[in-house]
Design an enzyme around this catalytic site. Structure first.
Site, mmCIF file in Angstrom:
data_model
loop_
_atom_site.group_PDB
_atom_site.id
_atom_site.type_symbol
_atom_site.label_atom_id
_atom_site.label_comp_id
_atom_site.label_asym_id
_atom_site.label_seq_id
_atom_site.Cartn_x
_atom_site.Cartn_y
_atom_site.Cartn_z
ATOM 1 C CB CYS A 252 1.410 -1.008 -10.979
ATOM 2 S SG CYS A 252 -0.057 -0.112 -10.524
HETATM 3 C C1 UGA Z 1 2.524 -1.568 -6.735
HETATM 4 C C2 UGA Z 1 3.546 -0.903 -5.806
HETATM 5 O O1 UGA Z 1 3.769 -1.716 -4.655
HETATM 6 C C3 UGA Z 1 3.074 0.479 -5.379
HETATM 7 O O2 UGA Z 1 4.084 1.105 -4.606
HETATM 8 C C4 UGA Z 1 2.775 1.313 -6.633
HETATM 9 O O3 UGA Z 1 2.252 2.587 -6.287
HETATM 10 C C5 UGA Z 1 1.753 0.583 -7.481
HETATM 11 O O4 UGA Z 1 2.262 -0.718 -7.842
HETATM 12 C C6 UGA Z 1 1.512 1.419 -8.709
HETATM 13 O O5 UGA Z 1 2.448 1.598 -9.500
HETATM 14 O O6 UGA Z 1 0.423 1.982 -8.841
HETATM 15 P P1 UGA Z 1 0.225 -2.912 -6.341
HETATM 16 O O7 UGA Z 1 0.384 -3.353 -7.759
HETATM 17 O O8 UGA Z 1 -1.071 -2.366 -5.898
HETATM 18 O O9 UGA Z 1 1.338 -1.797 -5.972
HETATM 19 O O10 UGA Z 1 0.504 -4.173 -5.392
HETATM 20 P P2 UGA Z 1 1.773 -4.850 -4.698
HETATM 21 O O11 UGA Z 1 1.460 -5.050 -3.281
HETATM 22 O O12 UGA Z 1 3.029 -4.150 -5.028
HETATM 23 O O13 UGA Z 1 1.794 -6.301 -5.392
HETATM 24 C C7 UGA Z 1 2.063 -6.455 -6.773
HETATM 25 C C8 UGA Z 1 2.166 -7.922 -7.118
HETATM 26 O O14 UGA Z 1 3.341 -8.510 -6.554
HETATM 27 C C9 UGA Z 1 1.004 -8.769 -6.583
HETATM 28 O O15 UGA Z 1 0.638 -9.725 -7.548
HETATM 29 C C10 UGA Z 1 1.578 -9.436 -5.350
HETATM 30 O O16 UGA Z 1 0.938 -10.622 -5.000
HETATM 31 C C11 UGA Z 1 3.006 -9.690 -5.837
HETATM 32 N N1 UGA Z 1 3.981 -9.870 -4.737
HETATM 33 C C12 UGA Z 1 4.230 -8.862 -3.869
HETATM 34 C C13 UGA Z 1 4.675 -11.086 -4.626
HETATM 35 O O17 UGA Z 1 4.481 -12.037 -5.415
HETATM 36 N N2 UGA Z 1 5.601 -11.225 -3.622
HETATM 37 C C14 UGA Z 1 5.863 -10.228 -2.740
HETATM 38 O O18 UGA Z 1 6.724 -10.428 -1.850
HETATM 39 C C15 UGA Z 1 5.156 -9.026 -2.862
#
Ligand code: UGA
Length: 438
Positions: free
Chosen positions: A270
């Site tokens: 995403c």
């Molecule tokens: C993301 C959004 O959080 C959702 O709200 C949205 O619905 C989704 O995309 C989508 O568009 O379908 P997702 O990709 O499943 O969800 O996962 P996240 O938890 O957001 O993490 C995304 C990336 O950011 C991961 O690689 C995670 O490790 C990284 N991340 C997250 C960080 O490096 N630091 C953080 O503090 C948080």
């Protein structure tokens, strides 16, 4: 009570299907991937997601029907959710092929259907897509009018992989984007049936609903790139630690403490795709969104920061390097746009000897790297005779690791690219390097 159909059995579609069926709503989920549908029918989930298998077993043939027959699904439901993929084209723009083909199929069936039917676009689509692409196609092919004979809503989804079921059961917000009242009222009623009166619903235009989704994801991505930028500054200053800084700034309610975990950069299906699509779209409109481009650029460079840390340990082509974690985040087997996968490519380009471990994502990663790297089911085996261990995914089992877990390494050198290990558990014999601290 409404009956619903769902087109597309990916994360969003399948999770919505099992959750709605578990709440007693008759649900038909369809997909044109016959192999996938046959598996789901047998209770086999097409991807790993906590609680999904459990709910699928509970709902299969008990309010939930799985099928490839889209006609039957539309005829036997009142609302159809479109949850097909909107992948990126090579230039970063959005590919609408699946949206268009599903709309075309729905409209063809609606031409023959007597009753009012609501189509809900849940896939992530750029602003104006629902009104300017989906609506005319739906109306022209069905020969019916949106707002009177049929309905159309844009309803973005905010679930996260790894907690997709919990998020579907308990969304923080529901956005209903529609340009006619009847459509939005029907969907509001459906969500009231599903969740009771507990959830906040924002009713707005389709263009707003579409942009809310991109703004949401781009803001979260920007938070990550921001904290990674500060982490990279910390790397240059003695006695600094990004975790202490993130904790402190997170206490300011205007900033908030979530999504401030520094690391190797964001991945997944995403954020990278949506951030790129918004940049591309905005430039087409004549506005260069430099802040969002910088978010993207910082993220693209963050894997190189990890590579630079590995280079401080020794010559890459002379080392055995163990990577812990392949999935783009914990609790998923998804490796799409995973920074770990990107880092491995950089390492292989410099002839490194790479061993990897992941609790869930080995099967998917094998499809990319085959025998170019060594895959291990056990952490200890992955670390055997290793010169450098890099923690790339925030799996809970890695958080628990102690010095003894690394005893098979030649000399213990750990790079914590996720800032999840507890440094206190390691003594002075261990060379401990972490992102965002000097
Ligand atoms: C993301 C959004 O959080 C959702 O709200 C949205 O619905 C989704 O995309 C989508 O568009 O379908 P997702 O990709 O499943 O969800 O996962 P996240 O938890 O957001 O993490 C995304 C990336 O950011 C991961 O690689 C995670 O490790 C990284 N991340 C997250 C960080 O490096 N630091 C953080 O503090 C948080």
């Amino acid at each position: 009570m409404n009956k619903i159909s769902i087109i597309g059995c990916g994360f969003v579609g399948l999770c919505l299907a099992v959750v709605s069926a578990s709440k007693g709503i008759k649900t038909i989920a369809v997909d044109n991937d016959v192999e996938k549908i046959n598996k789901i029918k047998m209770g086999i989930t097409p991807f790993y997601e906590p609680k999904l298998k459990e709910l699928l077993d509970k709902t299969l043939n008990n309010n939930l029907e799985i099928s490839t027959d889209i006609k039957k699904a539309i005829i036997n439901s009142d609302i159809t959710f479109v949850t097909v993929g909107t992948p990126a084209n090579l230039d970063g723009s959005m590919n609408l092929d699946f949206i268009k083909s599903s709309t075309n199929e729905i409209a063809t069936i609606l031409r023959e259907k007597g009753e009012y039917h609501l189509t809900v676009i849940k896939s992530t689509v750029l602003p104006t897509t629902t009104n300017d692409v989906v609506k005319p196609l739906l109306e022209n092919v069905s020969m019916k009018k949106v707002g009177t004979d049929i309905g159309l809503v844009m309803n973005p989804e905010f679930l996260r992989e790894g907690s997709a079921i919990t998020d579907t059961e308990n969304p923080h917000l529901i956005v209903i984007g529609s340009n006619d009242n009847k459509s939005s009222e029907i969907l509001e009623l459906f969500y009231r049936e599903l969740y009771g009166n507990t959830k906040e619903i924002i009713k707005t235009s389709t263009n707003n609903a579409e942009l809310i989704k991109y703004a949401n994801n781009s803001f979260l991505a920007t938070k990550i790139s921001f904290i990674n930028s500060i982490a990279n500054i910390c790397q240059k200053i003695p006695n600094t630690d990004i975790n202490v800084i993130a904790d402190a700034i997170g206490k300011d309610p205007r900033i908030g403490n979530l999504f401030l975990n520094a690391g190797p950069g964001y991945g997944g299906s995403c954020f990278p795709k949506d951030v790129n699509a918004l940049i591309h779209f905005s430039k087409q409109l004549g506005y260069d969104p430099i802040l969002i481009s910088a978010t993207n650029e910082v993220n693209n460079q963050q894997a190189i920061k990890v590579l630079e840390l590995i280079k401080t340990v020794g010559k890459i082509d002379e080392m055995n390097i163990s990577i812990l974690g392949l999935a783009f985040k914990k609790d998923t087997d998804d490796i799409r746009e995973s920074v770990s996968i990107k880092l491995i490519k950089y390492l292989l380009d410099i002839n490194a000897n790479v061993s990897v471990h992941d609790p869930m994502a080995i099967e998917n990663s094998r499809k990319i790297y085959g025998d170019k790297i060594k895959f291990y089911d056990k952490i200890e085996d992955c670390l055997y005779s290793s010169d450098c261990c890099v923690v790339m995914t925030d799996w809970d089992e890695y958080k628990e690791l102690e010095q003894s877990s690394f005893k098979n390494m030649k000399k213990i050198t750990i790079i914590d690219a996720r800032r999840i290990l507890n440094k206190e558990k390691f003594n002075r014999d261990v060379k401990f390097i972490a992102i965002g601290t000097n």
